[in-house]
Design a protein around this motif. Structure first.
Motif, PDB file in Angstrom:
ATOM      1  N   TYR A  19      11.713  -1.090   0.063  1.00  0.00           N
ATOM      2  CA  TYR A  19      10.950  -0.089  -0.554  1.00  0.00           C
ATOM      3  C   TYR A  19      11.452   1.253  -0.861  1.00  0.00           C
ATOM      4  CZ  TYR A  19       7.585   3.737   0.499  1.00  0.00           C
ATOM      5  OH  TYR A  19       7.210   5.128   0.393  1.00  0.00           O
ATOM      6  N   ARG A  20      12.174   1.604   0.257  1.00  0.00           N
ATOM      7  CA  ARG A  20      12.957   3.089  -0.058  1.00  0.00           C
ATOM      8  C   ARG A  20      13.769   3.084  -1.297  1.00  0.00           C
ATOM      9  NH1 ARG A  20      12.698   7.242   3.456  1.00  0.00           N
ATOM     10  NH2 ARG A  20      13.845   8.247   1.719  1.00  0.00           N
ATOM     11  N   PHE A  21      14.501   2.031  -1.231  1.00  0.00           N
ATOM     12  CA  PHE A  21      15.433   1.712  -2.469  1.00  0.00           C
ATOM     13  C   PHE A  21      14.792   1.906  -3.742  1.00  0.00           C
ATOM     14  CE2 PHE A  21      16.958  -1.572  -5.477  1.00  0.00           C
ATOM     15  CZ  PHE A  21      18.263  -1.002  -6.016  1.00  0.00           C
ATOM     16  N   VAL A  22      13.526   1.032  -3.824  1.00  0.00           N
ATOM     17  CA  VAL A  22      13.035   1.108  -5.120  1.00  0.00           C
ATOM     18  C   VAL A  22      12.489   2.501  -5.378  1.00  0.00           C
ATOM     19  CG1 VAL A  22      10.704   0.298  -6.069  1.00  0.00           C
ATOM     20  CG2 VAL A  22      12.155  -1.264  -4.918  1.00  0.00           C
ATOM     21  N   ILE A  23      11.848   3.341  -4.535  1.00  0.00           N
ATOM     22  CA  ILE A  23      11.191   4.754  -4.730  1.00  0.00           C
ATOM     23  C   ILE A  23      12.282   5.534  -5.143  1.00  0.00           C
ATOM     24  CG2 ILE A  23      10.307   6.574  -3.538  1.00  0.00           C
ATOM     25  CD1 ILE A  23       8.335   4.484  -4.108  1.00  0.00           C
ATOM     26  N   ASP A  24      13.423   5.610  -4.328  1.00  0.00           N
ATOM     27  CA  ASP A  24      14.629   6.476  -4.716  1.00  0.00           C
ATOM     28  C   ASP A  24      15.153   6.252  -5.995  1.00  0.00           C
ATOM     29  OD1 ASP A  24      14.282   7.463  -2.188  1.00  0.00           O
ATOM     30  OD2 ASP A  24      16.154   7.089  -1.260  1.00  0.00           O
ATOM     31  N   THR A  25      15.265   4.983  -6.513  1.00  0.00           N
ATOM     32  CA  THR A  25      15.746   4.545  -7.700  1.00  0.00           C
ATOM     33  C   THR A  25      14.867   4.977  -8.957  1.00  0.00           C
ATOM     34  OG1 THR A  25      16.779   2.840  -6.793  1.00  0.00           O
ATOM     35  CG2 THR A  25      16.639   2.804  -9.160  1.00  0.00           C
ATOM     36  N   GLU A  26      13.675   4.751  -8.535  1.00  0.00           N
ATOM     37  CA  GLU A  26      12.864   5.332  -9.607  1.00  0.00           C
ATOM     38  C   GLU A  26      12.777   6.827  -9.909  1.00  0.00           C
ATOM     39  OE1 GLU A  26       9.178   1.587  -9.080  1.00  0.00           O
ATOM     40  OE2 GLU A  26       8.882   3.821  -8.326  1.00  0.00           O
ATOM     41  N   MET A  27      12.979   7.489  -8.671  1.00  0.00           N
ATOM     42  CA  MET A  27      13.136   9.030  -8.919  1.00  0.00           C
ATOM     43  C   MET A  27      14.310   9.432  -9.561  1.00  0.00           C
ATOM     44  SD  MET A  27      11.632  10.035  -5.178  1.00  0.00           S
ATOM     45  CE  MET A  27      12.124  11.755  -5.145  1.00  0.00           C
ATOM     46  N   ILE A  28      15.278   8.825  -9.278  1.00  0.00           N
ATOM     47  CA  ILE A  28      16.368   9.090 -10.043  1.00  0.00           C
ATOM     48  C   ILE A  28      16.377   8.960 -11.644  1.00  0.00           C
ATOM     49  CG2 ILE A  28      19.227   8.455 -10.243  1.00  0.00           C
ATOM     50  CD1 ILE A  28      18.899   8.257  -7.231  1.00  0.00           C
ATOM     51  N   HIS A  29      15.742   7.606 -11.833  1.00  0.00           N
ATOM     52  CA  HIS A  29      15.632   7.403 -13.315  1.00  0.00           C
ATOM     53  C   HIS A  29      14.776   8.221 -13.952  1.00  0.00           C
ATOM     54  CE1 HIS A  29      16.830   2.783 -12.584  1.00  0.00           C
ATOM     55  NE2 HIS A  29      17.899   3.360 -12.400  1.00  0.00           N
ATOM     56  N   ALA A  30      13.808   8.850 -13.254  1.00  0.00           N
ATOM     57  CA  ALA A  30      12.642   9.664 -13.748  1.00  0.00           C
ATOM     58  C   ALA A  30      13.552  10.981 -14.049  1.00  0.00           C
ATOM     59  CB  ALA A  30      11.622   9.902 -12.944  1.00  0.00           C
ATOM     60  N   LYS A  31      14.347  11.572 -13.051  1.00  0.00           N
ATOM     61  CA  LYS A  31      15.116  12.833 -13.403  1.00  0.00           C
ATOM     62  C   LYS A  31      16.179  12.581 -14.315  1.00  0.00           C
ATOM     63  CE  LYS A  31      14.959  14.447  -8.586  1.00  0.00           C
ATOM     64  NZ  LYS A  31      15.771  14.567  -7.150  1.00  0.00           N
ATOM     65  N   LYS A  32      16.721  11.644 -14.629  1.00  0.00           N
ATOM     66  CA  LYS A  32      17.643  11.230 -15.643  1.00  0.00           C
ATOM     67  C   LYS A  32      17.018  11.485 -16.924  1.00  0.00           C
ATOM     68  CE  LYS A  32      21.088   8.805 -13.215  1.00  0.00           C
ATOM     69  NZ  LYS A  32      22.167   7.381 -12.897  1.00  0.00           N
ATOM     70  N   GLU A  33      15.660  10.628 -17.115  1.00  0.00           N
ATOM     71  CA  GLU A  33      15.112  10.633 -18.432  1.00  0.00           C
ATOM     72  C   GLU A  33      14.598  12.235 -18.731  1.00  0.00           C
ATOM     73  OE1 GLU A  33      12.098   7.861 -17.784  1.00  0.00           O
ATOM     74  OE2 GLU A  33      13.481   6.183 -17.916  1.00  0.00           O
ATOM     75  N   SER A  34      14.170  13.016 -17.838  1.00  0.00           N
ATOM     76  CA  SER A  34      13.740  14.255 -18.054  1.00  0.00           C
ATOM     77  C   SER A  34      14.651  15.220 -18.341  1.00  0.00           C
ATOM     78  CB  SER A  34      12.903  14.753 -16.726  1.00  0.00           C
ATOM     79  OG  SER A  34      14.031  14.956 -15.694  1.00  0.00           O
ATOM     80  N   ILE A  35      15.944  14.765 -17.879  1.00  0.00           N
ATOM     81  CA  ILE A  35      17.092  15.666 -18.451  1.00  0.00           C
ATOM     82  C   ILE A  35      17.503  15.399 -19.735  1.00  0.00           C
ATOM     83  CG2 ILE A  35      19.686  15.947 -18.167  1.00  0.00           C
ATOM     84  CD1 ILE A  35      19.161  15.672 -15.043  1.00  0.00           C
ATOM     85  N   ILE A  36      17.356  14.114 -20.061  1.00  0.00           N
ATOM     86  CA  ILE A  36      17.817  13.693 -21.407  1.00  0.00           C
ATOM     87  C   ILE A  36      16.679  14.243 -22.498  1.00  0.00           C
ATOM     88  CG2 ILE A  36      17.682  11.577 -22.994  1.00  0.00           C
ATOM     89  CD1 ILE A  36      18.872  10.163 -20.681  1.00  0.00           C
ATOM     90  N   GLY A  81       0.795  -1.203  -0.014  1.00  0.00           N
ATOM     91  CA  GLY A  81       0.118   0.123  -0.136  1.00  0.00           C
ATOM     92  C   GLY A  81       0.789   1.234  -0.122  1.00  0.00           C
ATOM     93  N   LEU A  82       1.926   1.215   0.848  1.00  0.00           N
ATOM     94  CA  LEU A  82       2.835   2.304   0.854  1.00  0.00           C
ATOM     95  C   LEU A  82       3.501   2.547  -0.468  1.00  0.00           C
ATOM     96  CD1 LEU A  82       4.120   4.518   2.643  1.00  0.00           C
ATOM     97  CD2 LEU A  82       5.947   2.885   3.400  1.00  0.00           C
ATOM     98  N   TYR A  83       3.868   1.581  -1.358  1.00  0.00           N
ATOM     99  CA  TYR A  83       4.455   1.689  -2.392  1.00  0.00           C
ATOM    100  C   TYR A  83       3.396   2.364  -3.413  1.00  0.00           C
ATOM    101  CZ  TYR A  83       6.824   0.555  -6.928  1.00  0.00           C
ATOM    102  OH  TYR A  83       7.202   0.721  -8.341  1.00  0.00           O
ATOM    103  N   TRP A  84       2.279   1.828  -3.294  1.00  0.00           N
ATOM    104  CA  TRP A  84       1.052   2.076  -4.184  1.00  0.00           C
ATOM    105  C   TRP A  84       0.886   3.870  -3.907  1.00  0.00           C
ATOM    106  CZ3 TRP A  84      -1.696   0.304  -8.344  1.00  0.00           C
ATOM    107  CH2 TRP A  84      -2.821   0.768  -8.752  1.00  0.00           C
TER     108      TRP A  84
END
Length: 238
Positions: free
Chosen positions: A218-235, A50-53
């Motif tokens: 859970y925190r690792f997954v969330i932080d990783t997703e955020m970093i990947h999203a930032k990198k994609e937005s920069i590209i 639920g927290l991840y959702w």
């Protein structure tokens, strides 16, 4: 759709509920309230899902499948039925394999030599401990061999990532790895060397390690997703 404020409140409330439940369960373990103890692992898993959702923008299906097998494990592994235990062990094996695959996928690992090098010390320690124990039955021996191998692979991934891939989301993966190995080590010692002692010596610690390790995942997954999203937005901007 939740507003940012409501989303933050819901996230904080779920985290508070998660760790409050751990305190209740530790107390229940100390006083042997078995009815409450039965709900421990399923509730923790459901709260993490639920927290991840709530917090994830991607809501990766692989996260939910991985945690689903952990949920199945929690329902069957504590049963007295041999069939239920086998189902629980198979579900846990699937969970571990998916967990390892998910971490590799998130980290986009391509070089597996450092993982193999990191795997060696863990498998050596756990295999040596396995040979020392006189309390392991023949039925559980092969299960422990497989679990030793999977925990060692997980330890190898975390160790190699720590030294070879110093990035922003390493700390949570490192914390998850340390807590997971500590949890397995605690359970291993209890089951294989000190099974004659009351469970209240080890289970409260195992409960705390269980929740904190999966919360770290859970925190690792969330932080990783955020970093990947930032990198994609920069590209995209470039």
């Amino acid at each position: 759709m939740l507003t940012k404020k409501n989303k933050a409140l819901l996230e904080s409330g779920t985290i508070l509920l998660l760790f409050s439940f751990v305190i209740i369960e530790v107390i229940a373990e100390l006083f042997s309230f078995k009815v409450i103890l039965f709900a421990y692992r399923p509730v923790v898993t459901i709260l993490l899902m639920g927290l991840y959702w709530i917090t994830s923008k991607e809501r990766n299906v692989l996260f939910f499948i991985t945690m689903f097998f952990l949920l199945v494990t929690s329902f069957f592994i504590l049963s007295d039925s041999k069939t239920a235990i086998i189902i629980g062990l198979i579900a846990f094996l699937a969970h571990r394999l998916l967990l390892i695959f998910f971490i590799i996928k998130l980290n986009k690992l391509k070089d597996f030599v450092p993982i193999l090098i990191g795997f060696i010390p863990f498998i050596f320690i756990f295999s040596y401990m396995l040979t020392l124990s006189d309390e392991i039955t023949e039925n559980s021996y092969y299960s422990l061999v497989i679990q030793n191998a999977l925990v060692s692979v997980l330890g190898g991934i975390v160790l190699s990532n720590y030294f070879m891939n110093q990035n922003e989301y390493t700390p949570w993966l490192w914390i998850f790895g340390v807590l997971s190995v500590a949890l397995y080590f605690t359970v291993f010692i209890e089951k294989c060397f000190l099974s004659n002692l009351p469970p209240t010596y080890f289970r409260p610690l195992a409960m705390i390690l269980y929740v904190t390790s999966y919360y770290s995942f859970y925190r690792f997954v969330i932080d990783t997703e955020m970093i990947h999203a930032k990198k994609e937005s920069i590209i995209v901007i470039q």
